[in-house]
Design a protein around this motif. Structure first.
Motif, PDB file in Angstrom:
ATOM      1  N   LEU A   1      16.634  -5.544   1.589  1.00 20.28           N
ATOM      2  CA  LEU A   1      15.301  -5.419   1.006  1.00 20.28           C
ATOM      3  C   LEU A   1      14.772  -6.741   0.436  1.00 20.28           C
ATOM      4  O   LEU A   1      13.625  -7.108   0.715  1.00 20.28           O
ATOM      5  CB  LEU A   1      15.299  -4.318  -0.066  1.00 20.28           C
ATOM      6  CG  LEU A   1      13.930  -4.004  -0.680  1.00 20.28           C
ATOM      7  CD1 LEU A   1      12.983  -3.490   0.383  1.00 20.28           C
ATOM      8  CD2 LEU A   1      14.097  -3.004  -1.795  1.00 20.28           C
ATOM      9  N   PRO A   2      15.531  -7.541  -0.338  1.00 25.47           N
ATOM     10  CA  PRO A   2      15.008  -8.818  -0.841  1.00 25.47           C
ATOM     11  C   PRO A   2      14.662  -9.789   0.290  1.00 25.47           C
ATOM     12  O   PRO A   2      13.683 -10.529   0.201  1.00 25.47           O
ATOM     13  CB  PRO A   2      16.129  -9.377  -1.711  1.00 25.47           C
ATOM     14  CG  PRO A   2      16.959  -8.201  -2.075  1.00 25.47           C
ATOM     15  CD  PRO A   2      16.832  -7.237  -0.951  1.00 25.47           C
ATOM     16  N   ILE A   3      15.415  -9.767   1.363  1.00 21.44           N
ATOM     17  CA  ILE A   3      15.146 -10.660   2.496  1.00 21.44           C
ATOM     18  C   ILE A   3      13.848 -10.255   3.178  1.00 21.44           C
ATOM     19  O   ILE A   3      13.024 -11.107   3.532  1.00 21.44           O
ATOM     20  CB  ILE A   3      16.339 -10.654   3.478  1.00 21.44           C
ATOM     21  CG1 ILE A   3      17.563 -11.275   2.792  1.00 21.44           C
ATOM     22  CG2 ILE A   3      15.993 -11.414   4.741  1.00 21.44           C
ATOM     23  CD1 ILE A   3      18.829 -11.168   3.573  1.00 21.44           C
ATOM     24  N   ILE A   4      13.606  -8.975   3.331  1.00 19.31           N
ATOM     25  CA  ILE A   4      12.367  -8.488   3.959  1.00 19.31           C
ATOM     26  C   ILE A   4      11.163  -8.854   3.089  1.00 19.31           C
ATOM     27  O   ILE A   4      10.130  -9.307   3.598  1.00 19.31           O
ATOM     28  CB  ILE A   4      12.452  -6.962   4.201  1.00 19.31           C
ATOM     29  CG1 ILE A   4      13.505  -6.660   5.261  1.00 19.31           C
ATOM     30  CG2 ILE A   4      11.096  -6.408   4.615  1.00 19.31           C
ATOM     31  CD1 ILE A   4      13.798  -5.185   5.433  1.00 19.31           C
ATOM     32  N   VAL A   5      11.286  -8.703   1.769  1.00 18.90           N
ATOM     33  CA  VAL A   5      10.189  -9.048   0.852  1.00 18.90           C
ATOM     34  C   VAL A   5       9.922 -10.548   0.912  1.00 18.90           C
ATOM     35  O   VAL A   5       8.765 -10.990   0.941  1.00 18.90           O
ATOM     36  CB  VAL A   5      10.523  -8.576  -0.580  1.00 18.90           C
ATOM     37  CG1 VAL A   5       9.538  -9.143  -1.583  1.00 18.90           C
ATOM     38  CG2 VAL A   5      10.561  -7.066  -0.643  1.00 18.90           C
ATOM     39  N   LEU A   6      10.955 -11.373   0.942  1.00 17.14           N
ATOM     40  CA  LEU A   6      10.813 -12.820   1.015  1.00 17.14           C
ATOM     41  C   LEU A   6      10.102 -13.243   2.294  1.00 17.14           C
ATOM     42  O   LEU A   6       9.178 -14.053   2.268  1.00 17.14           O
ATOM     43  CB  LEU A   6      12.180 -13.495   0.902  1.00 17.14           C
ATOM     44  CG  LEU A   6      12.178 -15.019   0.937  1.00 17.14           C
ATOM     45  CD1 LEU A   6      11.487 -15.565  -0.300  1.00 17.14           C
ATOM     46  CD2 LEU A   6      13.590 -15.536   1.031  1.00 17.14           C
ATOM     47  N   VAL A   7      10.480 -12.690   3.422  1.00 15.47           N
ATOM     48  CA  VAL A   7       9.858 -13.019   4.708  1.00 15.47           C
ATOM     49  C   VAL A   7       8.402 -12.557   4.716  1.00 15.47           C
ATOM     50  O   VAL A   7       7.503 -13.274   5.192  1.00 15.47           O
ATOM     51  CB  VAL A   7      10.662 -12.398   5.880  1.00 15.47           C
ATOM     52  CG1 VAL A   7       9.913 -12.525   7.190  1.00 15.47           C
ATOM     53  CG2 VAL A   7      12.025 -13.061   5.988  1.00 15.47           C
ATOM     54  N   ALA A   8       8.115 -11.379   4.174  1.00 14.61           N
ATOM     55  CA  ALA A   8       6.736 -10.875   4.131  1.00 14.61           C
ATOM     56  C   ALA A   8       5.865 -11.766   3.251  1.00 14.61           C
ATOM     57  O   ALA A   8       4.724 -12.090   3.618  1.00 14.61           O
ATOM     58  CB  ALA A   8       6.724  -9.434   3.620  1.00 14.61           C
ATOM     59  N   CYS A   9       6.360 -12.191   2.106  1.00 11.04           N
ATOM     60  CA  CYS A   9       5.591 -13.073   1.222  1.00 11.04           C
ATOM     61  C   CYS A   9       5.341 -14.429   1.874  1.00 11.04           C
ATOM     62  O   CYS A   9       4.246 -14.989   1.771  1.00 11.04           O
ATOM     63  CB  CYS A   9       6.317 -13.254  -0.109  1.00 11.04           C
ATOM     64  SG  CYS A   9       6.276 -11.778  -1.139  1.00 11.04           S
ATOM     65  N   ALA A  10       6.341 -14.964   2.553  1.00 14.08           N
ATOM     66  CA  ALA A  10       6.174 -16.245   3.241  1.00 14.08           C
ATOM     67  C   ALA A  10       5.129 -16.129   4.350  1.00 14.08           C
ATOM     68  O   ALA A  10       4.294 -17.025   4.523  1.00 14.08           O
ATOM     69  CB  ALA A  10       7.510 -16.717   3.799  1.00 14.08           C
ATOM     70  N   ALA A  11       5.138 -15.038   5.084  1.00 10.94           N
ATOM     71  CA  ALA A  11       4.165 -14.843   6.158  1.00 10.94           C
ATOM     72  C   ALA A  11       2.757 -14.702   5.583  1.00 10.94           C
ATOM     73  O   ALA A  11       1.795 -15.258   6.131  1.00 10.94           O
ATOM     74  CB  ALA A  11       4.536 -13.607   6.981  1.00 10.94           C
ATOM     75  N   LEU A  12       2.614 -13.966   4.486  1.00 14.38           N
ATOM     76  CA  LEU A  12       1.304 -13.819   3.860  1.00 14.38           C
ATOM     77  C   LEU A  12       0.797 -15.158   3.317  1.00 14.38           C
ATOM     78  O   LEU A  12      -0.386 -15.480   3.449  1.00 14.38           O
ATOM     79  CB  LEU A  12       1.363 -12.792   2.738  1.00 14.38           C
ATOM     80  CG  LEU A  12       1.459 -11.325   3.171  1.00 14.38           C
ATOM     81  CD1 LEU A  12       1.698 -10.446   1.954  1.00 14.38           C
ATOM     82  CD2 LEU A  12       0.198 -10.903   3.895  1.00 14.38           C
ATOM     83  N   GLY A  13       1.660 -15.953   2.708  1.00 14.21           N
ATOM     84  CA  GLY A  13       1.269 -17.268   2.195  1.00 14.21           C
ATOM     85  C   GLY A  13       0.852 -18.205   3.308  1.00 14.21           C
ATOM     86  O   GLY A  13      -0.136 -18.925   3.198  1.00 14.21           O
ATOM     87  N   ALA A  14       1.606 -18.203   4.406  1.00 12.79           N
ATOM     88  CA  ALA A  14       1.256 -19.055   5.541  1.00 12.79           C
ATOM     89  C   ALA A  14      -0.067 -18.621   6.151  1.00 12.79           C
ATOM     90  O   ALA A  14      -0.908 -19.445   6.508  1.00 12.79           O
ATOM     91  CB  ALA A  14       2.371 -19.018   6.585  1.00 12.79           C
TER      92      ALA A  14
END
Length: 169
Positions: free
Chosen positions: A5-18
């Motif tokens: 779950l933390p890895i999925i949240v991290l990847v989603a936040c990075a994609a939204l920021g990019a």
């Protein structure tokens, strides 16, 4: 599953920021036109010198004046026996437009004469009261303007103290 779950949240936040950064770059207008000249950003129109106008009224021309900013601050001892601190001064020089390039080319010499003038004032003990005395501030500006004029001549119009601080006891 808990470790995933933390890895999925991290990847989603990075994609939204990019995505937000990409969208902002292409959708928002740029802050400055691409052909903006650095010299144009450093010039400003000075008033005619009419004493009824706001400003310093020293009789400057209607032509735009250039402001030459030193690359570093000046740090000098305060100089008084009772005050062993340092005075940190940030200076700009107001010059005629035709003297701006000359002033930038002579920056090391200008720094030298300004630092010498500041050290002489420090040795006289006149920098210790610079923050509280209008007379000392006027004397500082006059001494610095004379020093600058010795290098670039009458193209120097004024010395501007943009920041001043005192450090120490």
């Amino acid at each position: 599953m808990k470790n995933l779950l933390p890895i999925i949240v991290l990847v989603a936040c990075a994609a939204l920021g990019a995505g937000a950064g990409f969208g902002a770059k292409f959708l928002l207008p740029s802050a400055a036109p691409p052909d903006a000249d650095l010299y144009d950003a450093a010039t400003e129109t000075v008033g005619s010198g009419d004493k009824n106008e706001k400003g310093h009224g020293k009789g400057h021309h209607d032509a735009p004046a250039a402001f030459v900013k030193f690359s570093r601050q000046f740090v000098v001892p305060a100089g008084a026996a009772s005050h062993r601190g340092l005075v940190i001064i940030d200076l700009n020089i107001e010059v005629a437009p035709d003297a701006a390039q000359q002033a930038y080319a002579l920056e090391p010499r200008l720094r030298d004469v300004c630092l010498s003038a500041l050290l002489r004032l420090s040795a006289e003990g006149r920098l210790a009261n610079i923050m509280t005395s209008a007379e000392e501030g006027a004397a500082l500006k006059a001494r610095l303007l004379d020093a600058v004029k010795s290098v670039i001549g009458e193209g120097a119009l004024d010395v501007l103290i943009t920041d001043i601080a005192m450090q120490g006891s």
